[in-house]
Design an enzyme around this catalytic site. Sequence first.
Site, short mmCIF file in Angstrom:
data_model
loop_
_atom_site.label_atom_id
_atom_site.label_comp_id
_atom_site.label_asym_id
_atom_site.label_seq_id
_atom_site.Cartn_x
_atom_site.Cartn_y
_atom_site.Cartn_z
N ASP A 98 55.70 10.80 -9.07
CA ASP A 98 56.51 12.01 -9.18
C ASP A 98 57.20 12.08 -10.54
O ASP A 98 56.66 11.57 -11.53
CB ASP A 98 57.53 12.06 -8.03
N HIS A 114 63.18 16.38 -8.69
CA HIS A 114 62.14 16.42 -7.65
C HIS A 114 61.82 15.02 -7.13
O HIS A 114 61.77 14.79 -5.92
CB HIS A 114 60.89 17.08 -8.23
N SER A 130 56.10 19.77 -0.91
CA SER A 130 56.67 18.59 -1.57
C SER A 130 57.66 17.89 -0.67
O SER A 130 57.77 16.66 -0.67
CB SER A 130 57.40 19.01 -2.85
#
Length: 772
Positions: free
Chosen positions: A149, A215, A552
Site C-alpha cells: 500500500d 490509505h 479498499s
Amino acid sequence: MKENNNYLPSLPLLFCCCVLLCLAESADNDNNNNNNEVYIVYMGAADSTNASLRNDHARVLNLVLKRNEKALVQNYKHGFSGFAAHLSKEEAESIAQKPGVVSVFPDPILKLHTTRSWEFLKYQTQVKIDSLPTAANSQSSDTIIGILDTGIWPEAESFVDTGMDPVPSRWKGTCMKSTDFNSSNCNRKIIGARYYADPNGGNDGDNTARDSNGHGTHVSSTAAGVNVANVSFYGLAEGTAVGGSPQSRLAMYRVCTNFGCRGSAILAGFDDAINDGVDVLSLSLGSPSVLRPDLTSDPIAIGSFHAVERGIVVVCAAGNDGPSSKTVVNDAPWILTVAATTIDREFESNLVLGDNKVVQGNAINFSPLSKTPDYSFINGESAKTSSATVSDARQCHPNALDGTKVKGKIVFCDGQNDTYSTTEKAFQVSQAGGVGMVHVTDQGGSVTQFLGNFPATTVSPKDGAPIFQYLNSTSKSMATILPTVSVIKYKPAPVVGYFSARGPATLSSNILKPDVAAPGVNILAAWLGNGADDDVPQGQKPSAYKVLSGTSMACPHVSGLAANVKSRNPTWTPSAIKSAIMTSAIQNNNMKALLTTDSGSVATPYDYGAGEITTSEPLQPGLVYETTTIDYLNFLCYIGLNVTTIKIISKTVPESFNCPKDLSPYQISNINYPSIVVSNLKGGGAVNVSRTVTNVGEDDETTYSSVVDAPSGVNVKLIPEKLEFTESSKTLSYQVSFSLSSSSTSLNGDQFGSITWSDGKYSVQSPFVLTN
C-alpha cells in the site's frame, strides 16, 4: 471508481477506488537511458536448485546490465524470477523472444481501491462457536499480515505493541531506514517496513515506508489494529477501534507513491514478502476494469500466483467500478476477491422544512445553522443566471447560479442522472453565497459525503418528492440543515455498495467473482498523525481516525479474518482458508431478508460472491474445498497458455504434467472451487460438475446431508446425496448434474442457486451460477 474525492484519500491514482493507467514514463536523461520506458521482464518461477532457470535469468539480465548498469530498476529472485529495467521498445521485443521469458510488458501504474464494522459482523454470526482461536485470545500471534500500500504511520495508537510477544524467529524482514523512518519505528506489532524507489527519480518524500497519504495506515489498522477505546471522527462513530486480527503482526510494503502504484514495485513487494515470511498478503489496489491487463502482464495476478504457491493467502479488493456488470478485477482463481457492503451505522444530516416536516438526509457536516427552519429555501432553477439553462441551474452546475439570488439561502439541487458530485455542487452553492445545500441524487446513497463545515446533505429521489411539493406549495419556503449524528443498528444492513465492482469475471466467466463481501462503506480506522488533512472542521484538531469507503476498506476486513483462520489452523493451505471464509458466508441482512444492492434490488452472487463474511464460522467450517496447484495449472491451460510456458511459471509443476486433452474453457467449471459456475447450460442435455471436500471438523465419523436451492426450471441432482466421513475417509467427492426441465429450451437470463452440506453442527454452502 465513482467515489467522492473529498471523502476518500487525496491521492489521485490510488481501490479506495484502484485504476490502472498504463503510462509509459521517461527515465532521467542523466541516467543515460535515452528516455527508455520501464519494462517488466517476467521469467516465471524462482528455483535455486534449477540451474537452467538461474542461467536464463542471469543471461537475460546481463544483456541489460552490459548496455547500462543503471538501467536495472528491480530484480526479482525470491518468490519468482525476472526484473524491471529501462528498455527501448526494440530491446523489450528482443528480450521477449529469449529462452525462459514468459512475458515482457510496460511497467503499469495501478491505483488504490478506496468502527463498528467488526462489531456488526459479530452480530451477523449464525451459530455460536468460540469466536477467537487460542492464539487470538492471547496478547499476540505469530501470524503475519503483509500490506502492499502507501506506507504506514507507525505512531498511530492502533499499532502499539503493549503485551505482545517477541517477533517470530522465522521472520526475515527488515525495517528500511529513511530520513523520517528508522528501525525504532518498528516494534512487535509493525515488524517490517519496506519501500521501493521510483525508477524515474520521483520525490524524496516517497523514499520512505512512512505513509503520507493515509490509505495504507487506514487499511493496516482495519486488518490488525489493536483495541483503542474512545475514538471517533470529530465526535462521529464514537467507540472502540479494533482491527480484524489485533493479535497479528504487520509488515508494510510501500509500493504506492503520490503518483500511483507501479507494477514493478508491486512485484518487488510480492517478491520480498514471500522471502520475508508473511502468512497473508492484503492488496487494496488494482487495475481499472476498462484497462485490465492480460494474466501474464498483470503484476497482481503474477505475484499472487507465486505467493499462493508458497502457502500465502492473497486477499485483494474487487475494484470500485460498480455497479456495472463485468467490472470486477483481481479475478484470478488463486486470489480471494472482496466486494464492499455497508454496516448498520448511518451518518444522518436531516433537513427540517418550514412546515416542521423532517426529511432524512445523509452526509457528514458540522452545520452551524439554527436547528429551526429559519433560512430561505429555494430551488436551483429559480436562481439561474441569465446565461445558464434551466437544467444547469436546477442541477447547480458551475456558473449557473446567480449569487444575488442565492446569498443567505439554502439551495435545493437536482442530481438525478447527473455527473456532478455532491461536493462539487456544494462548492458552487457556497461560492455563490448560499448557506446550505440539499442534493437529491440517485447515485451512491450508501456512501456518506464529507462536506466539512458547509451545511449540505443528500436525499434519495423518494425522499426528494415531498421537498419538491413543499417548494411548490409556498412562495416563502424555509428550511434548515441539522448537523450530522451517528445512527447505529440501522436497517437494512448489509447492503452492497453502489461502487463495488460486479461480476461476472472477464478472465473466465466459469469462476465466480467476487468471492465474498465485507464492510467497505463508511469505515472508521487510523489516519495520519501529522495534521496534514484538508478536512479539519473549524476549531478542531486533526482527527487521528478517518471515515473512508471503497473495496479498499473491505479487503483488510477479509485479510484480518484470514489471519485469524490461519492462527487457528496453522497447517491449512490458502485454498482451505479461502474455502472456510466463502462457505460460511451469509446471504441475509439484519432484517432476515435477502441481501440487497444500494438501489434496493435483490443482490446476487455477481454482487457479493458467496455472501457477507462471518467472523466465527470460518474458524471451524466443517468441510473445505482444496483447490490444488494442478487445478490452477489446468486453469492456465484452459485460458490458453501452453504447457512449456506453464512449466516455466510454476515451481511445483510435476515433470509429467500435461494440459488436459479437452481444453474447452467450460472445463474450468470442474476446478475444485468453493463456488460453481456453468456457462453452457442448454436444453436437451445435462452438464456434470465434480467437487471434492475434506472433513476438518471435530468428528472423524460424521454424515453430511445435502440441500439444494435451485432456480425454477432447473433440475439439480447430487451424486451422492449424503457424504459419510470416517477416520480413514476424510476426503470425499460428489458430482452435481445440472439440466433444464423438459419444458425449457434455455435459461431465462443468468440463474442463481446454492448447495448446502450439513451434519447438524456445521453448514457448508456453495453458490452456483448458471448461464446459457
